[in-house]
Motif scaffolding. Sequence first.
Motif, PDB file in Angstrom:
ATOM      1  N   GLY A  68       0.898  -1.157  -0.188  1.00  0.00           N
ATOM      2  CA  GLY A  68      -0.111  -0.144  -0.139  1.00  0.00           C
ATOM      3  C   GLY A  68       0.803   1.096   0.229  1.00  0.00           C
ATOM      4  O   GLY A  68       0.433   2.263  -0.561  1.00  0.00           O
ATOM      5  N   ARG A  69       1.977   1.250   0.742  1.00  0.00           N
ATOM      6  CA  ARG A  69       2.894   2.275   0.790  1.00  0.00           C
ATOM      7  C   ARG A  69       3.582   2.622  -0.625  1.00  0.00           C
ATOM      8  O   ARG A  69       3.389   3.728  -1.053  1.00  0.00           O
ATOM      9  N   THR A  70       3.945   1.456  -1.237  1.00  0.00           N
ATOM     10  CA  THR A  70       4.545   1.784  -2.689  1.00  0.00           C
ATOM     11  C   THR A  70       3.477   2.137  -3.550  1.00  0.00           C
ATOM     12  O   THR A  70       3.692   2.868  -4.518  1.00  0.00           O
ATOM     13  N   LEU A  71       2.146   2.144  -3.311  1.00  0.00           N
ATOM     14  CA  LEU A  71       0.952   2.650  -4.050  1.00  0.00           C
ATOM     15  C   LEU A  71       0.658   3.830  -3.671  1.00  0.00           C
ATOM     16  O   LEU A  71      -0.236   4.502  -4.203  1.00  0.00           O
ATOM     17  N   GLY A  72       1.166   4.518  -2.559  1.00  0.00           N
ATOM     18  CA  GLY A  72       0.999   5.829  -2.268  1.00  0.00           C
ATOM     19  C   GLY A  72      -0.566   6.196  -1.295  1.00  0.00           C
ATOM     20  O   GLY A  72      -0.895   7.251  -1.207  1.00  0.00           O
ATOM     21  N   LEU A  73      -0.803   5.079  -0.826  1.00  0.00           N
ATOM     22  CA  LEU A  73      -2.011   5.195  -0.114  1.00  0.00           C
ATOM     23  C   LEU A  73      -1.719   5.659   1.642  1.00  0.00           C
ATOM     24  O   LEU A  73      -0.564   5.459   1.930  1.00  0.00           O
ATOM     25  N   PRO A  74      -2.695   6.330   2.176  1.00  0.00           N
ATOM     26  CA  PRO A  74      -2.407   7.023   3.140  1.00  0.00           C
ATOM     27  C   PRO A  74      -2.165   6.184   4.490  1.00  0.00           C
ATOM     28  O   PRO A  74      -2.857   5.204   4.645  1.00  0.00           O
ATOM     29  N   LYS A  75      -1.288   6.642   5.485  1.00  0.00           N
ATOM     30  CA  LYS A  75      -1.099   5.955   6.607  1.00  0.00           C
ATOM     31  C   LYS A  75      -2.468   5.474   7.508  1.00  0.00           C
ATOM     32  O   LYS A  75      -2.413   4.264   8.006  1.00  0.00           O
TER      33      LYS A  75
END
Length: 512
Positions: A375-382
């Motif tokens: 998800g982080r690599t896809l830019g989703l928020p924390k």
Amino acid sequence: MAQTIVVLDFGSQYTQVIARRIREANVYSKVLPFDTPVGEIKALKPVGLVLSGGPASVLANGSPKPHRSLFNLGVPILGICYGLQLMGKMLGGEVKASQQREYGRGKLSITKPGTLFKGLPKELTVWNSHGDCLTKLPKGFRELARTENSRFSAIEDPARKFYGLQFHPEVEHSEKGTQIIQNFLTQVCKCEGDWGMEDFTEASIRSIQEQVGDKKVILGLSGGVDSSVAAALIDRAIGKQLTCIFVDNGLLRLNERDQVIQLFHNHIPGKLKVARAGALFLNRLKGVTDPEKKRKIIGKTFIEVFDQEVKKLGEVDFLAQGTLYPDVIESVPIGGNPAALIKSHHNVGGLPKSMKLSLLEPLRELFKDEVRDLGRTLGLPKEVLMRHPFPGPGLGVRVVGEIKPQRLRVLREADAIFIEELIESRWYHRLWQAFCVFLPVRSVGVMGDERTYENVISLRAVTSSDAMTADWAQLPDKLLRKVSNRIINEVKGANRVVYDISSKPPSTIEWE
Ligand code: XMP
């Protein structure tokens, strides 16, 4: 092309855990069925092979075996549990049913460190699960470690680079297990750690594009980590061909529907449809108290509602889901091992034939923390990625017994208070999951001068890394006191709060 380790699956419930440990070392791993033709394995140019454990006995007729030529590939091999016994037997050693089966924790005494135990203590606590034992070493092998009941608990043939472990280094309870696997990868297979989540993302995108072609996909968005990451990944792969459907099943938490709509609006550019089906679900659940029946009804209704939404969309070919590996393992008897079936998670295990949709499950081999990385690599928020998991049947499995609107209201309000206090005290992100459970038990209380006779709320907070095992969290007294006070004072219908101090196993995380 990244260096590849092939994991041959002999039906162990831990095969994917092995694959995950390998990924953790930044090495690409591919799980293949045990009977994959050796030519196919060779074509992948693996730098190492792992033979998994499995429920069968190598002594039984017809037990799963690879072709003998696997041992002539000139590639290092690590056999784990059944894998060790198989290698031992196929290479000329002897395996017998043990007098003393070994299940659970055991003491491993290392007699010779060899490559696998380099730099590790001489005694380790390891996790065993086997009935058979290697009793005679095959030619070229030597003993590295033993347990009380098993003479050859770790073996090696350094010339051919064959290694065997009778215990399970991949499970969390095996001390230094990760290090042992890493030693195999780096010292024996010379892995350089040339693979990462970005590679997984790219490979998944390509494979989704190949699988889907120009067809249409729908995805059940719950707003949780898994479905949001799956939506973002598929959206990245096929964009406009994806429609997400959010089913309001009447079993959501306080304000959840609006939060999901907002999240989607801000971060996933595709289409979102909201199906408001709460009344239908609650109607069907009237009078039902059995947990499995509730799960089945919720699952079936969910699929029906979906079906209707799909029909509205015209031609659709794929149903995408954010199914993770722990969901799979606890829902499907893997390799004929019925012990793996624990609860029927409604979102796993296929669709009715009438639905004529193929499943697209790009996260099926991943564990939760890996999905967060993705998800982080896809830019989703924390805030989305760090959200606690929420089960498909929602509050349906958190209202113990019959589900009624009044019970759901009490649970929602109590749960919102608990979560608010956890976030405020910075405990939320330290926990795997935290939630309230409504108990259909009434107890006597006194408020002001009035006698009350109301329901009980149980707080559940656990730590875990993959939901396969979990410990109850030792929340501070002060926090528990505040949550309890607030719930009893602010939530009409609850006059008692208890704290659940059960670990998994033997309990499960959810109450139903
Ligand atoms: P248990 O209660 O089996 O839960 O220890 C393990 C993890 O799975 C979640 N869970 C579910 N997730 N559909 C889901 O998507 C379900 O039916 C379901 N039941 C349990 C649970 O919240 C925990 O994280």
